[in-house]
Design an enzyme around this catalytic site. Structure first.
Site, short mmCIF file in Angstrom:
data_model
loop_
_atom_site.label_atom_id
_atom_site.label_comp_id
_atom_site.label_asym_id
_atom_site.label_seq_id
_atom_site.Cartn_x
_atom_site.Cartn_y
_atom_site.Cartn_z
N TRP A 196 42.30 35.23 38.03
CA TRP A 196 43.68 35.70 37.80
C TRP A 196 44.23 36.32 39.07
O TRP A 196 43.67 36.58 39.88
CB TRP A 196 43.63 36.74 36.67
CG TRP A 196 44.95 37.37 36.35
CD1 TRP A 196 46.13 36.75 36.20
CD2 TRP A 196 45.20 38.77 36.12
NE1 TRP A 196 47.12 37.65 35.88
CE2 TRP A 196 46.58 38.91 35.83
CE3 TRP A 196 44.41 39.91 36.13
CZ2 TRP A 196 47.17 40.14 35.54
CZ3 TRP A 196 44.99 41.13 35.84
CH2 TRP A 196 46.35 41.24 35.55
N THR B 122 38.85 38.96 46.44
CA THR B 122 39.64 38.30 47.48
C THR B 122 38.79 38.00 48.70
O THR B 122 39.23 37.30 49.61
CB THR B 122 40.83 39.18 47.91
OG1 THR B 122 40.35 40.45 48.35
CG2 THR B 122 41.79 39.38 46.73
N GLN C 188 33.06 41.44 48.30
CA GLN C 188 33.33 42.11 47.02
C GLN C 188 32.46 41.53 45.92
O GLN C 188 31.97 42.25 45.05
CB GLN C 188 34.81 41.96 46.66
CG GLN C 188 35.74 42.71 47.60
CD GLN C 188 37.21 42.38 47.34
OE1 GLN C 188 37.55 41.27 46.95
NE2 GLN C 188 38.08 43.35 47.57
N ARG D 109 46.14 45.38 45.57
CA ARG D 109 46.83 44.85 44.40
C ARG D 109 48.04 45.69 44.00
O ARG D 109 49.07 45.18 43.57
CB ARG D 109 45.85 44.73 43.22
CG ARG D 109 46.43 44.10 41.98
CD ARG D 109 45.34 43.79 40.97
NE ARG D 109 44.40 42.81 41.50
CZ ARG D 109 43.35 42.35 40.82
NH1 ARG D 109 43.11 42.80 39.62
NH2 ARG D 109 42.55 41.46 41.37
N TRP E 142 37.76 41.61 30.64
CA TRP E 142 38.43 41.52 31.93
C TRP E 142 38.82 42.91 32.42
O TRP E 142 38.91 43.85 31.65
CB TRP E 142 39.64 40.59 31.87
CG TRP E 142 40.74 40.93 30.90
CD1 TRP E 142 40.82 40.58 29.58
CD2 TRP E 142 41.95 41.66 31.19
NE1 TRP E 142 41.99 41.04 29.03
CE2 TRP E 142 42.70 41.70 29.99
CE3 TRP E 142 42.48 42.25 32.33
CZ2 TRP E 142 43.94 42.33 29.90
CZ3 TRP E 142 43.71 42.88 32.24
CH2 TRP E 142 44.44 42.92 31.04
N ASN F 280 29.71 43.69 43.72
CA ASN F 280 29.85 43.84 42.28
C ASN F 280 28.64 43.32 41.51
O ASN F 280 28.25 43.90 40.49
CB ASN F 280 31.10 43.11 41.79
CG ASN F 280 32.39 43.80 42.23
OD1 ASN F 280 32.37 44.87 42.83
ND2 ASN F 280 33.51 43.17 41.95
N GLY G 74 36.83 39.86 39.78
CA GLY G 74 37.66 39.04 40.65
C GLY G 74 37.42 39.50 42.08
O GLY G 74 36.88 40.58 42.32
N TYR H 208 47.61 30.90 35.23
CA TYR H 208 47.35 31.65 36.45
C TYR H 208 47.94 30.90 37.65
O TYR H 208 47.63 29.74 37.90
CB TYR H 208 45.86 31.85 36.67
CG TYR H 208 45.16 32.73 35.64
CD1 TYR H 208 45.89 33.50 34.74
CD2 TYR H 208 43.79 32.80 35.59
CE1 TYR H 208 45.25 34.30 33.82
CE2 TYR H 208 43.13 33.60 34.67
CZ TYR H 208 43.87 34.35 33.78
OH TYR H 208 43.22 35.13 32.85
N LEU I 234 37.09 47.00 36.42
CA LEU I 234 37.40 47.96 37.48
C LEU I 234 38.79 48.56 37.32
O LEU I 234 39.28 49.25 38.22
CB LEU I 234 37.30 47.29 38.86
CG LEU I 234 35.96 46.64 39.21
CD1 LEU I 234 36.00 46.10 40.63
CD2 LEU I 234 34.82 47.62 39.05
#
Length: 331
Positions: free
Chosen positions: A21, A285, A289, A227, A204, A293, A283, A54, A207
């Protein structure tokens, strides 16, 4: 990577899954998006979640290209239908017409013959539930989806859907709600209903749109290129960006350090302590990351740490079950 069954089905999913997303096809360039998918695969993630809406269908296409060449039996691919994907009156909702046309479009963009899980992205009050469930059942019987699920349905809607699924003998196995330390609206009604009906939770925003990483500071503007600086991100994050919430989140940092975890790892691990959660969607970028995670897999948080987290965030955590299926929220 640890794996869990999705509800009472025989389908196993990676307890951390990768979603696209707000990233693929919009927030990051395709090379970066593909690098994140490769990182997910390298770290043992096998479960990938997307939706036709999306990035205006672009996210599915990017994911399809990123997974091209991978052994199809080696990963689980999820997508969704409901939100508008075109200008027509039937380019939205859960009518039979939109569902059948949408699965064909999703399969084409994802470059696959089937998806493992096809999800109703929201409940459609304008279409008879019987019509919706029969269309999903037909897609399963045609082999275009192996299982069906929903996202952000209320407990009552899930019960009604599960009853029809039993009558139609179709594998209805999952719900995809928002869930995090700051958003706990599913705990009182949705989770008990899903447990009774045999549905697992694929959650979802563990975080909380990045708020739980601690990178947003009270009294300061959001860091550049995060974001919260985008129009869409700011829309979904407005409630989470109060100074009270951000101040309390900063108080989690010493707890994460004591546990030997990053803030992101602590947040994902917290979600996975709930036995009803089958997988937490992350998710990214950038690949680093993803690598950070996934270290939350298999982490066990002790009862005292959970108590301390609740003492800090409990006063600002949203628990009202009426917030489920809020039309303003759309992952």
């Amino acid at each position: 990577m640890n794996f869990r069954f999705l509800g009472r089905s025989g389908l196993k999913v990676s307890e951390i899954s990768f979603g696209n997303w707000l990233t693929h096809g919009s927030q990051v360039e395709e090379d970066a998006a593909i690098a994140c998918v490769k990182a997910a695969l390298d770290t043992g993630i096998t479960t990938f979640d997307t939706a036709d809406v999306y990035a205006g269908t672009k996210a599915e296409a990017v994911l399809g290209r990123a997974l091209k060449g991978q052994r199809r039996e080696g990963y689980e691919l999820f997508t969704k239908v409901y939100w508008p994907t075109g200008p027509g009156q039937n380019d939205r909702g859960l009518s039979r017409k939109h569902i059948i046309e949408s699965i064909h479009g999703s399969l084409r963009r994802l470059q696959t013959d089937y998806v493992d899980l096809y999800q109703a992205h929201r409940f459609d009050a304008e279409t008879p539930l019987e019509e919706t469930m029969l269309a999903f059942a037909d897609i399963v019987r045609q082999g275009k989806a192996l299982y069906i699920g929903v996202s952000e349905w209320t407990a009552e809607q899930i019960s009604a859907g599960a009853k029809l699924a039993r009558e139609l003998r179709v594998p209805f196995i999952s719900n995809q709600p928002q869930y995090s330390m700051l958003w706990r609206v599913i705990e009182s009604k949705v989770i008990p209903t899903c447990d009774a009906e045999g549905l697992g939770q694929i959650v979802w925003s563990p975080l909380a749109q990045g708020v739980l990483t601690g990178k947003y500071l009270p009294g300061q503007p959001p860091p550049a290129n995060t974001r919260a600086t985008t129009q869409q991100g700011a829309q979904f994050m407005s409630r989470l960006m109060s100074d009270d919430v951000l101040t309390r989140v900063q108080q989690l940092k010493p707890l994460a350090q004591e546990a030997g975890l990053s803030m992101a790892q602590l947040s994902v691990a917290w979600v996975l302590q709930n036995k009803s959660i089958s997988s937490a969607i992350i998710g990214a970028t950038k690949p680093e990351q993803v690598h950070d995670n996934v270290k939350a897999t298999g982490v066990k948080l002790d009862a005292e740490l959970l108590r301390r987290i609740d003492a800090i965030l409990g006063p600002v955590a949203e628990r009202d079950p009426a917030q489920t299926n809020s039309p303003a929220r759309r992952p």
